[in-house]
Design a protein around this motif. Structure first.
Motif, short mmCIF file in Angstrom:
data_model
loop_
_atom_site.label_atom_id
_atom_site.label_comp_id
_atom_site.label_asym_id
_atom_site.label_seq_id
_atom_site.Cartn_x
_atom_site.Cartn_y
_atom_site.Cartn_z
N THR A 224 -4.95 -8.80 -1.23
CA THR A 224 -6.40 -8.36 -0.78
C THR A 224 -7.42 -9.05 -1.71
O THR A 224 -7.50 -8.97 -2.73
CB THR A 224 -6.58 -6.39 -1.16
N SER A 377 -1.97 3.86 0.01
CA SER A 377 -2.93 2.87 0.07
C SER A 377 -4.37 3.18 0.07
O SER A 377 -5.34 2.53 0.27
CB SER A 377 -2.48 1.73 1.09
N ILE A 378 -4.64 4.70 0.68
CA ILE A 378 -5.85 5.11 0.48
C ILE A 378 -6.45 6.03 -0.37
O ILE A 378 -5.42 6.82 -1.05
CB ILE A 378 -6.01 6.00 2.04
N ASN A 388 -10.21 2.18 0.77
CA ASN A 388 -9.03 1.29 0.64
C ASN A 388 -8.76 1.10 -0.93
O ASN A 388 -9.72 0.66 -1.45
CB ASN A 388 -8.98 0.16 1.33
#
Length: 431
Positions: A224, A377-378, A388
């Protein structure tokens, strides 16, 4: 700063030419192995000389000339008759390098510097991965269109030129800023190719960056990335993942696990083919993702890529599925491949501490709550905002990079005489 990168130029030889290439490589490796015994014998002298002087000294021991008809080791001139001079010097450099590497590793093993267990085995000397370097004009001649090349090989007890078609060349062949160095002739099974090195001079950008690409390496999403300016402005975001390759890798690991459950005693090389395929899947996936990351950073004007410092970190997981994900995590390989690709454009790499990057909200509202509705993942901020986790971490990584270079005169300090910031470092501190 000088960089060297190597490309593969695939060859398409005939069946007869492929056999001649393999014979040439085998003969070259025999020559290097024979030279290594001479290096071991005279290493007390050769080890103290420079590379050029050691090559000259060793050549005088094995190669007779008109001014030097008698040498100490006439074996080489009798067994390897008419061995090309440029290949001979390449073999001498290879033999000296192989011996020096082995002796260094052996010294480390003796001093217990590289032992991981009490019963570790000493290093083994070998030259199986040594291939001949082809000097341009003497051992290889390229066609003007680079579609073919003439290579000097050992054929019918003599050294002859053969013409081999070049199936494809790399992208660096058309780059005039990079200097092409002598290629190596490599043959593995049915494949034959030229390993062509390129040298280039790279000037690194200034160390203080105005725009960085902050990267968070995760388990579910491999990469990311966010482009962040020093004033806290976020310019772009990107999720880079290769789920199909990870699925293929886990399929191979499942086959290994199934085979291991049916085996009581593991033989040497157990499931080596599955392990090799899994390793190649991982390596190829890391190359694809890091290439996309570098292009993303370049397209948005970043001069530095910032990672979390995870070197040496060994995670623990409560269940098998999560342990398998951690075991196949590519965090170190992604950093290494990114550095290799990013250096070519003069970019810099930096690392920051991983502590607290995912724990605190980037807006300064405090610690976040993970695993919202079962999705790890949240995260949820204290303000009620759902975001996120990996994106939130990239903002804080960028903030750590910028703030660590600034003076901490305004930061709150504790009772100790050393200035230590009490507040967690988040993107809001840049604002």
């Amino acid at each position: 700063m000088k960089l060297t990168r190597t490309e593969k130029w695939m060859l398409q030889p005939s069946s007869e030419n492929r056999q001649d290439i393999c014979k040439t490589i085998t003969l070259y490796q025999r020559y290097v192995r024979a030279l290594s015994s001479v290096c071991f014998t005279h290493w007390k002298v050769l080890g103290s000389l420079s590379s050029k002087d050691a090559m000259t000294k060793l050549e005088r021991l094995i190669h007779p000339t008109q001014q030097r008809p008698v040498v100490k080791y006439p074996y080489f001139n009798k067994v390897f008759y008419k061995f090309p001079s440029y290949l001979r010097r390449s073999a001498i450099h290879d033999a000296i390098g192989q011996v020096q590497s082995f002796l260094n590793r052996y010294d480390q093993w003796q001093t217990n510097a590289s032992r991981k267990t009490k019963h570790s085995k000493p290093p083994v000397y070998g030259v199986s991965n040594t291939y001949p370097s082809l000097y341009k004009g003497q051992c290889i001649k390229y066609a003007d269109d680079l579609r073919s090349a003439q290579i000097k090989v050992y054929k019918n007890n003599d050294w002859k030129w053969i013409e081999v078609r070049i199936k494809r060349v790399g992208k660096r062949a058309a780059d005039v800023t990079q200097k092409q160095v002598s290629p190596q002739l490599v043959a593995n099974g049915k494949k034959a190719f030229l390993a062509v090195p390129y040298e280039q001079n790279v000037k690194l950008v200034k160390q203080q960056a105005d725009t960085v690409c902050a990267v968070d390496l995760g388990i579910n999403t491999q990469i990311t990335a966010s482009i962040v300016q020093q004033n806290g402005t976020v310019l772009a975001r990107r999720f880079i993942d290769n789920a199909s390759d990870i699925d293929r890798l886990h399929k191979r690991l499942g086959l290994i696990k199934k085979a291991a459950s049916k085996t009581k005693k593991f033989s040497r090389g157990f499931a080596s083919a599955w392990y090799r395929r899994g390793f190649n899947i991982v390596k190829n996936s890391a190359h694809h993702m890091t290439r996309e990351l570098v292009e993303f950073a370049r397209a948005n004007g970043a001069t530095t890529i910032v990672f979390e410092n995870l070197k040496g970190w060994r995670p623990k997981a409560p269940r098998y599925g999560l342990r398998k994900k951690f075991h196949t995590w590519l965090h170190r390989r992604i950093v290494e491949f990114t550095e290799s690709k990013w250096r070519e454009y003069g970019g810099r790499l930096a690392t920051v501490s991983a502590r607290g990057t995912s724990k605190y909200a980037y807006d300064g509202s405090g610690a976040v709550t993970r695993s919202v509705n079962g999705n790890y993942s949240i995260c949820r901020f204290k303000t009620g905002k759902i975001y996120n986790c990996d994106l939130n971490a990239t903002y804080n990584i960028a903030a750590k990079y910028f703030l660590r270079l600034r003076k901490q005169s305004k930061a709150a300090t504790g009772k100790s005489p050393v200035a230590v910031s009490r507040a967690p470092i988040t993107l809001s501190m840049l604002w």
